[in-house]
Design a protein around this motif. Structure first.
Motif, PDB file in Angstrom:
ATOM      1  N   ALA A   2      36.210  45.813  42.939  1.00  0.00           N
ATOM      2  CA  ALA A   2      35.348  44.630  42.913  1.00  0.00           C
ATOM      3  C   ALA A   2      34.432  44.669  41.700  1.00  0.00           C
ATOM      4  CB  ALA A   2      34.531  44.564  44.189  1.00  0.00           C
ATOM      5  N   ALA A   3      34.003  43.511  41.285  1.00  0.00           N
ATOM      6  CA  ALA A   3      33.103  43.415  40.137  1.00  0.00           C
ATOM      7  C   ALA A   3      31.753  44.047  40.468  1.00  0.00           C
ATOM      8  CB  ALA A   3      32.917  41.959  39.734  1.00  0.00           C
ATOM      9  N   THR A   4      31.321  44.936  39.607  1.00  0.00           N
ATOM     10  CA  THR A   4      30.014  45.576  39.702  1.00  0.00           C
ATOM     11  C   THR A   4      29.244  45.206  38.444  1.00  0.00           C
ATOM     12  OG1 THR A   4      30.941  47.436  40.924  1.00  0.00           O
ATOM     13  CG2 THR A   4      28.820  47.802  39.865  1.00  0.00           C
ATOM     14  N   TRP A  82      40.327  44.109  36.164  1.00  0.00           N
ATOM     15  CA  TRP A  82      40.495  42.658  36.193  1.00  0.00           C
ATOM     16  C   TRP A  82      39.866  42.089  37.466  1.00  0.00           C
ATOM     17  CZ3 TRP A  82      42.136  39.980  32.118  1.00  0.00           C
ATOM     18  CH2 TRP A  82      42.886  40.649  31.144  1.00  0.00           C
ATOM     19  N   ASN A  83      39.012  41.095  37.294  1.00  0.00           N
ATOM     20  CA  ASN A  83      38.384  40.389  38.407  1.00  0.00           C
ATOM     21  C   ASN A  83      38.252  38.920  38.036  1.00  0.00           C
ATOM     22  OD1 ASN A  83      37.289  42.335  40.565  1.00  0.00           O
ATOM     23  ND2 ASN A  83      36.749  43.348  38.646  1.00  0.00           N
ATOM     24  N   PRO A  84      38.149  38.051  39.028  1.00  0.00           N
ATOM     25  CA  PRO A  84      37.842  36.658  38.685  1.00  0.00           C
ATOM     26  C   PRO A  84      36.546  36.613  37.866  1.00  0.00           C
ATOM     27  CG  PRO A  84      38.534  36.810  40.966  1.00  0.00           C
ATOM     28  CD  PRO A  84      38.352  38.222  40.470  1.00  0.00           C
ATOM     29  N   GLU A  85      36.557  35.838  36.812  1.00  0.00           N
ATOM     30  CA  GLU A  85      35.383  35.760  35.937  1.00  0.00           C
ATOM     31  C   GLU A  85      34.142  35.324  36.707  1.00  0.00           C
ATOM     32  OE1 GLU A  85      34.385  34.149  31.457  1.00  0.00           O
ATOM     33  OE2 GLU A  85      35.768  32.961  32.685  1.00  0.00           O
ATOM     34  N   SER A  86      34.307  34.428  37.655  1.00  0.00           N
ATOM     35  CA  SER A  86      33.157  33.953  38.436  1.00  0.00           C
ATOM     36  C   SER A  86      32.512  35.102  39.218  1.00  0.00           C
ATOM     37  CB  SER A  86      33.583  32.835  39.385  1.00  0.00           C
ATOM     38  OG  SER A  86      34.573  33.301  40.293  1.00  0.00           O
TER      39      SER A  86
END
Length: 148
Positions: A2-4, A82-86
């Motif tokens: 997940a995006a951190t 890779w993660n959704p930019e949002s």
């Protein structure tokens, strides 16, 4: 992964003062805060057959970008993979307590970007992080190969 927020890995005073100490952090910490721009350029160059752009994230009234990443369609690649930019935007905004002011498409080369935004060029690190970044990029399956 997940995006951190990149700020989770913000360098300490010692890491800012001693390039070797900064270099010895984990790959995720090193590329999240201190060498995100190098990782972004390497990612783009690693996949020359894809239309990967580069983006700089600005928060609040900061003059220089908080974070730099590669982008493909609605996806972002940084130290999180890779993660959704949002999701990347939201994670950074939530952590910093400031809204993302703007995301700027980067059109300069790495040297010019570093000069304009007070970032280190690869040869200015304790060791050139380019090969380290190439190895890091290979750890993550890009969305076009993952069926996203």
């Amino acid at each position: 992964m997940a995006a951190t927020a990149s700020g989770v890995f913000r360098r300490t005073a010692m890491e800012r003062a001693d390039q070797r100490v900064s270099w010895e952090r984990t790959d995720q910490a090193f590329f999240a805060s201190g060498a995100c721009h190098v990782l972004a350029w390497v990612c783009r160059d690693f996949y020359p057959d894809q239309e990967i752009g580069l983006a700089a994230m600005y928060l609040g009234d900061f003059e220089h970008p908080l974070h730099v990443y590669a982008r493909w369609n609605t996806w972002a690649f940084d130290a999180n993979g890779w993660n959704p930019e949002s999701e990347l935007m939201q994670a950074n905004s939530d952590f910093e307590g400031l809204p993302v002011r703007e995301v700027e498409t980067i059109t300069t080369n790495l040297r010019e970007f570093c000069e304009q935004h007070v970032h280190r060029q690869p040869h200015q690190y304790w060791a050139d992080p380019t090969d380290r970044a190439r190895t890091y990029v290979t750890r993550y399956t890009p969305p076009w190969l993952a069926g996203c």
